[in-house]
Design an enzyme around this catalytic site. Structure first.
Site, PDB file in Angstrom:
ATOM      1  N   ASP A 148       0.814  -1.218   0.000  1.00  0.00           N
ATOM      2  CA  ASP A 148       0.000   0.000   0.000  1.00  0.00           C
ATOM      3  C   ASP A 148       0.851   1.273   0.000  1.00  0.00           C
ATOM      4  O   ASP A 148       0.721   2.118   0.877  1.00  0.00           O
ATOM      5  CB  ASP A 148      -0.931  -0.035   1.234  1.00  0.00           C
ATOM      6  CG  ASP A 148      -1.849   1.166   1.320  1.00  0.00           C
ATOM      7  OD1 ASP A 148      -2.290   1.659   0.275  1.00  0.00           O
ATOM      8  OD2 ASP A 148      -2.124   1.616   2.459  1.00  0.00           O
ATOM      9  N   ASN A 386       6.448  -7.569   6.386  1.00  0.00           N
ATOM     10  CA  ASN A 386       5.201  -6.935   6.789  1.00  0.00           C
ATOM     11  C   ASN A 386       4.036  -7.645   6.117  1.00  0.00           C
ATOM     12  O   ASN A 386       4.030  -7.814   4.884  1.00  0.00           O
ATOM     13  CB  ASN A 386       5.170  -5.459   6.400  1.00  0.00           C
ATOM     14  CG  ASN A 386       3.874  -4.783   6.830  1.00  0.00           C
ATOM     15  OD1 ASN A 386       3.645  -4.563   8.020  1.00  0.00           O
ATOM     16  ND2 ASN A 386       3.003  -4.485   5.881  1.00  0.00           N
ATOM     17  N   GLU A 387       3.088  -8.043   6.923  1.00  0.00           N
ATOM     18  CA  GLU A 387       1.844  -8.634   6.460  1.00  0.00           C
ATOM     19  C   GLU A 387       1.994  -9.663   5.344  1.00  0.00           C
ATOM     20  O   GLU A 387       1.380  -9.515   4.270  1.00  0.00           O
ATOM     21  CB  GLU A 387       0.846  -7.541   6.077  1.00  0.00           C
ATOM     22  CG  GLU A 387       0.474  -6.691   7.268  1.00  0.00           C
ATOM     23  CD  GLU A 387      -0.753  -5.811   7.053  1.00  0.00           C
ATOM     24  OE1 GLU A 387      -1.182  -5.633   5.904  1.00  0.00           O
ATOM     25  OE2 GLU A 387      -1.296  -5.324   8.061  1.00  0.00           O
ATOM     26  N   ASN A 437      -0.595  -5.785  13.492  1.00  0.00           N
ATOM     27  CA  ASN A 437      -1.238  -4.626  12.852  1.00  0.00           C
ATOM     28  C   ASN A 437      -2.748  -4.784  13.036  1.00  0.00           C
ATOM     29  O   ASN A 437      -3.309  -5.803  12.632  1.00  0.00           O
ATOM     30  CB  ASN A 437      -0.922  -4.591  11.355  1.00  0.00           C
ATOM     31  CG  ASN A 437       0.564  -4.383  11.075  1.00  0.00           C
ATOM     32  OD1 ASN A 437       1.334  -4.088  11.979  1.00  0.00           O
ATOM     33  ND2 ASN A 437       0.955  -4.545   9.819  1.00  0.00           N
ATOM     34  N   TYR A 439      -6.718  -3.049  12.757  1.00  0.00           N
ATOM     35  CA  TYR A 439      -7.568  -1.989  12.201  1.00  0.00           C
ATOM     36  C   TYR A 439      -9.052  -2.168  12.539  1.00  0.00           C
ATOM     37  O   TYR A 439      -9.906  -1.806  11.737  1.00  0.00           O
ATOM     38  CB  TYR A 439      -7.357  -1.898  10.690  1.00  0.00           C
ATOM     39  CG  TYR A 439      -6.006  -1.295  10.373  1.00  0.00           C
ATOM     40  CD1 TYR A 439      -5.825   0.090  10.433  1.00  0.00           C
ATOM     41  CD2 TYR A 439      -4.911  -2.095  10.071  1.00  0.00           C
ATOM     42  CE1 TYR A 439      -4.587   0.655  10.180  1.00  0.00           C
ATOM     43  CE2 TYR A 439      -3.670  -1.530   9.817  1.00  0.00           C
ATOM     44  CZ  TYR A 439      -3.515  -0.155   9.871  1.00  0.00           C
ATOM     45  OH  TYR A 439      -2.297   0.417   9.625  1.00  0.00           O
ATOM     46  N   TYR A 443     -11.303  -0.911   9.047  1.00  0.00           N
ATOM     47  CA  TYR A 443     -11.704  -1.823   7.963  1.00  0.00           C
ATOM     48  C   TYR A 443     -12.825  -2.755   8.425  1.00  0.00           C
ATOM     49  O   TYR A 443     -13.768  -3.026   7.705  1.00  0.00           O
ATOM     50  CB  TYR A 443     -10.509  -2.643   7.467  1.00  0.00           C
ATOM     51  CG  TYR A 443      -9.465  -1.796   6.778  1.00  0.00           C
ATOM     52  CD1 TYR A 443      -9.785  -1.089   5.621  1.00  0.00           C
ATOM     53  CD2 TYR A 443      -8.177  -1.694   7.287  1.00  0.00           C
ATOM     54  CE1 TYR A 443      -8.839  -0.288   4.990  1.00  0.00           C
ATOM     55  CE2 TYR A 443      -7.224  -0.904   6.655  1.00  0.00           C
ATOM     56  CZ  TYR A 443      -7.564  -0.204   5.512  1.00  0.00           C
ATOM     57  OH  TYR A 443      -6.626   0.583   4.894  1.00  0.00           O
ATOM     58  N   GLU A 476       0.966  -1.466  14.101  1.00  0.00           N
ATOM     59  CA  GLU A 476       0.089  -0.540  13.380  1.00  0.00           C
ATOM     60  C   GLU A 476      -1.290  -0.502  14.033  1.00  0.00           C
ATOM     61  O   GLU A 476      -1.870  -1.539  14.331  1.00  0.00           O
ATOM     62  CB  GLU A 476      -0.106  -0.974  11.912  1.00  0.00           C
ATOM     63  CG  GLU A 476       1.101  -0.813  11.032  1.00  0.00           C
ATOM     64  CD  GLU A 476       0.830  -1.195   9.575  1.00  0.00           C
ATOM     65  OE1 GLU A 476      -0.332  -1.097   9.117  1.00  0.00           O
ATOM     66  OE2 GLU A 476       1.796  -1.600   8.912  1.00  0.00           O
ATOM     67  N   TRP A 521      -0.178   4.123  12.996  1.00  0.00           N
ATOM     68  CA  TRP A 521      -0.056   4.147  11.534  1.00  0.00           C
ATOM     69  C   TRP A 521      -0.786   5.370  11.034  1.00  0.00           C
ATOM     70  O   TRP A 521      -1.978   5.465  11.257  1.00  0.00           O
ATOM     71  CB  TRP A 521      -0.662   2.881  10.914  1.00  0.00           C
ATOM     72  CG  TRP A 521      -0.345   2.772   9.461  1.00  0.00           C
ATOM     73  CD1 TRP A 521      -1.185   3.012   8.421  1.00  0.00           C
ATOM     74  CD2 TRP A 521       0.913   2.407   8.896  1.00  0.00           C
ATOM     75  NE1 TRP A 521      -0.527   2.820   7.231  1.00  0.00           N
ATOM     76  CE2 TRP A 521       0.765   2.446   7.493  1.00  0.00           C
ATOM     77  CE3 TRP A 521       2.159   2.057   9.433  1.00  0.00           C
ATOM     78  CZ2 TRP A 521       1.824   2.146   6.626  1.00  0.00           C
ATOM     79  CZ3 TRP A 521       3.190   1.761   8.565  1.00  0.00           C
ATOM     80  CH2 TRP A 521       2.997   1.806   7.173  1.00  0.00           C
ATOM     81  N   LYS A 540      -3.983   8.078   6.759  1.00  0.00           N
ATOM     82  CA  LYS A 540      -3.856   7.733   8.179  1.00  0.00           C
ATOM     83  C   LYS A 540      -2.743   8.511   8.871  1.00  0.00           C
ATOM     84  O   LYS A 540      -2.397   8.230  10.019  1.00  0.00           O
ATOM     85  CB  LYS A 540      -3.658   6.224   8.346  1.00  0.00           C
ATOM     86  CG  LYS A 540      -4.900   5.427   7.899  1.00  0.00           C
ATOM     87  CD  LYS A 540      -4.824   3.969   8.300  1.00  0.00           C
ATOM     88  CE  LYS A 540      -5.958   3.190   7.688  1.00  0.00           C
ATOM     89  NZ  LYS A 540      -5.816   2.998   6.206  1.00  0.00           N
TER      90      LYS A 540
HETATM   91  C1  BDP Z   1      -1.631  -2.372   6.724  1.00  0.00           C
HETATM   92  C2  BDP Z   1      -0.338  -2.291   5.945  1.00  0.00           C
HETATM   93  C3  BDP Z   1       0.047  -0.868   5.571  1.00  0.00           C
HETATM   94  C4  BDP Z   1      -1.168  -0.123   5.074  1.00  0.00           C
HETATM   95  C5  BDP Z   1      -2.214  -0.087   6.169  1.00  0.00           C
HETATM   96  C6  BDP Z   1      -3.486   0.640   5.748  1.00  0.00           C
HETATM   97  O1  BDP Z   1       0.734  -2.877   6.668  1.00  0.00           O
HETATM   98  O2  BDP Z   1       1.064  -0.884   4.616  1.00  0.00           O
HETATM   99  O3  BDP Z   1      -0.864   1.157   4.635  1.00  0.00           O
HETATM  100  O4  BDP Z   1      -2.581  -1.394   6.487  1.00  0.00           O
HETATM  101  O5  BDP Z   1      -4.339   0.008   5.136  1.00  0.00           O
HETATM  102  O6  BDP Z   1      -2.326  -3.472   6.302  1.00  0.00           O
HETATM  103  O7  BDP Z   1      -3.597   1.832   5.987  1.00  0.00           O
END
Ligand code: BDP
Length: 568
Positions: A148, A386-387, A437, A439, A443, A476, A521, A540
């Site tokens: 991303d 990462n991920e 990470n 969210y 999301y 994150e 993040w 973000k």
């Molecule tokens: C995570 C990723 C990061 C993205 C972030 C996002 O590690 O690179 O920018 O989400 O979606 O999954 O903002």
């Protein structure tokens, strides 16, 4: 390792530039000279220097000239490229010098045979940023990346020519601890009786240690103890200059320097220790991203960023999602930031986990990353990825192999990777520190901050229950906010929503004794591929892309400044 002793020509400025969309350049001998009126600035990505180049993916050529004084005749000549995205082929005066794959690690080519002393020298570089599934990180096109952030191209970090004596110091590997341990492995190239003299100079220019050793078969080692050293920490980033001089026939033939700090890092009893004291990481995931310069962060922007991070009470960041520039990490050493140095392996999928050729490529890049940054006191942990899609069984062997590789190259630092699968992840057993990470409330559970935070807490407790001995780091968490968009009540994309999201997460996270740190993040908005989910940028950031604060900055400043760096 740097040197103020070696003559150096920095190739910063305007270079000739020519796109090669049909890949005819090599066949047509463009390495002898480019026919073009186009100019480009180095260092900086090509994309935003001209709107026509913005979405360009493929081959492009660069040309520059430099004069080498006659007095340098007899010296060895090296060309260092600190970062070329993504593949580079280099010619000097029409002679091929070598090639390199990988945007984020530096490479050095020897030019002894091609160079002309007392004359101008023509340097030509073919750059190819074609994105494929075999790249690290992988993808399929400018707007079809498995990561991303915007897929920039070009010579985006500094380039320089350096001259050394035929006898020269090739490498220093330094290991210290906060009590004054000083272990140095020196690699030398040269003939005859060679002596290396090591001196340690403090920040006031006082020599606090000195020792000479003889080089045997290209190697020399010092394993010693320096008394009375001031340890390095975020609160007091005490640096010393380690100077290594190569002496032959009573004459100094080469001299290199390294900024070093005396500090130790350890993971034990579910905690992260710096200098034998448990520590808490407060910070951000960053990016190297700026308008027009693209993936190059100019020094002035870096200075602004570091002072902003300091003001916000931060002591740490991750080099998400690739190793950062030397200039970037120099500031972390000097200003006292605890860095998680991440490899460029973002977004690995199942097809990569068993692809031997691909795994070896990733390992090579990790090796280059460690070689380049291993002596930095700021680097306290490595992240191998990462991920990755690590919710499948084959992910374990992939991650384990990368972690073992790191341990073999550098047994002194803990290893991690950033997971998005939490309780479903199959590779967490392989790491020293679990990095997650999260969210929820963005999301998943969009618009529902409370529900998101509650669910995050439940998942974290569960991961802790599954791996009770491993500390957990939140690499994150965050929400998007369009700068200037306000709304009552706080809805997604408003500055209020982001501020409240971050406040509630921090409140929850700081109560968990198994959590050793949290990274928001992201530090600043950054450019992404075009997508239905993004308006040019990932929003973000706590700051806009040009480093103006959003509402959340106030909250972070208050909260982070309340949390001490050392827990005891
Ligand atoms: C995570 C990723 C990061 C993205 C972030 C996002 O590690 O690179 O920018 O989400 O979606 O999954 O903002």
């Amino acid at each position: 390792m740097f040197s103020r002793f070696r003559p150096k020509i920095v190739l910063e400025g305007y270079w000739k530039f020519k796109l090669d969309p049909n890949k005819k350049g090599e066949e047509e001998g463009w390495f002898n000279g480019l026919r073009t009126g186009d100019l480009i600035y180095v260092p900086s990505s090509w994309n935003e220097q001209r709107p026509q180049w913005d979405q360009y993916m493929g081959v492009a050529w660069y040309e520059n000239e430099f004069f080498v004084p006659k007095e340098y005749d007899g010296m060895r000549v090296w060309l260092t490229f600190e970062g070329v995205s993504y593949k580079a082929k280099v010619w000097l005066n029409g002679e091929f010098l070598g090639e390199h794959e990988g945007a984020f690690t530096q490479f050095k080519l020897n030019a002894d045979k091609a160079v002309k002393f007392g004359d101008y020298n023509k340097l030509i570089v073919e750059v190819d940023n074609t994105l494929t599934k075999k790249n690290v990180p992988p993808g399929e096109g400018m707007n079809n990346t498995y990561f991303d952030f915007f897929h920039y191209g070009g010579i985006f970090r500094p380039v320089y020519v350096e001259f050394t004596n035929p006898d020269y110091i090739e490498d220093l590997t330094v290991i210290t601890d906060h009590k004054g341990l000083l272990k140095v492995d020196i690699t030398v190239v040269g003939e005859g009786r060679l002596i290396v003299k090591l001196t340690l100079v403090d920040d006031e220019g006082r020599e606090v240690y000195s020792k000479s050793v003889e080089v045997k078969k290209g190697k020399a080692t010092i394993d010693d103890h320096v008394s009375g050293v001031k340890p390095w920490s975020p609160e007091e980033p005490n640096l010393y200059t380690l100077r290594a001089s190569l002496i032959k026939d009573n004459e100094v033939k080469d001299m290199v320097e390294e900024n070093i700090g005396f500090r130790s890092v350890a993971v034990r009893n579910g905690r992260l220790y710096l200098n034998d004291r448990p520590i808490f990481l407060k910070g951000v995931g960053r990016h190297e991203d700026f308008p027009v310069t693209g993936k190059y962060l100019p020094g002035a922007v870096l200075i602004r960023d570091f002072y902003l991070m300091k003001e916000l009470g931060m002591n740490s960041f991750r080099t998400s999602h690739y190793p950062y520039s030397n200039a970037h990490l120099d500031l972390a050493d000097k200003l006292g930031f605890l860095v998680i140095l991440e490899s460029p392996m973002v977004g690995a999928r199942e097809e990569h986990f068993t692809d031997r050729e691909y795994i070896e490529k990733v390992k090579r890049m990790i090796e280059e990353m460690i070689k380049q940054h291993k002596n930095r006191p700021s680097v306290i942990m490595y992240s191998v990825a990462n991920e990755p899609r690590s919710n499948v069984e084959t992910a374990y062997d992939f991650i384990k192999e990368l972690c073992d590789h790191v341990k073999k190259l550098d047994p002194t630092r803990p290893v991690t990777f950033a997971s998005m699968f939490h309780t479903e992840d199959k590779a967490l057993e392989a790491v020293d520190v679990i990095s997650l990470n999260i969210y929820l409330g963005w999301y998943k559970y969009p618009g529902e901050i409370d529900e998101g935070v509650r669910e995050a807490e439940r998942i974290l407790d569960k991961v802790h229950e599954m791996y009770p001995d491993k500390p957990i780091l939140i690499t994150e968490f965050g929400a998007g906010a369009v700068s200037g968009f306000h709304h009552d009540p706080p809805v997604m994309w408003s500055e209020e929503y982001q501020a409240e999201f971050i406040r509630k997460y921090i409140e929850m996270l700081k109560r968990k004794e198994y959590i050793i740190g949290m990274h928001i993040w992201n530090f600043a908005d950054f450019r992404t591929p075009q997508s239905a989910r993004r308006v040019i940028l990932n929003r973000k950031g706590l700051f806009t892309r040009t480093r103006q604060p959003k509402l959340a900055v106030k909250i972070v400043k208050e909260e982070f400044n309340k949390i001490p760096t050392f827990l005891e």
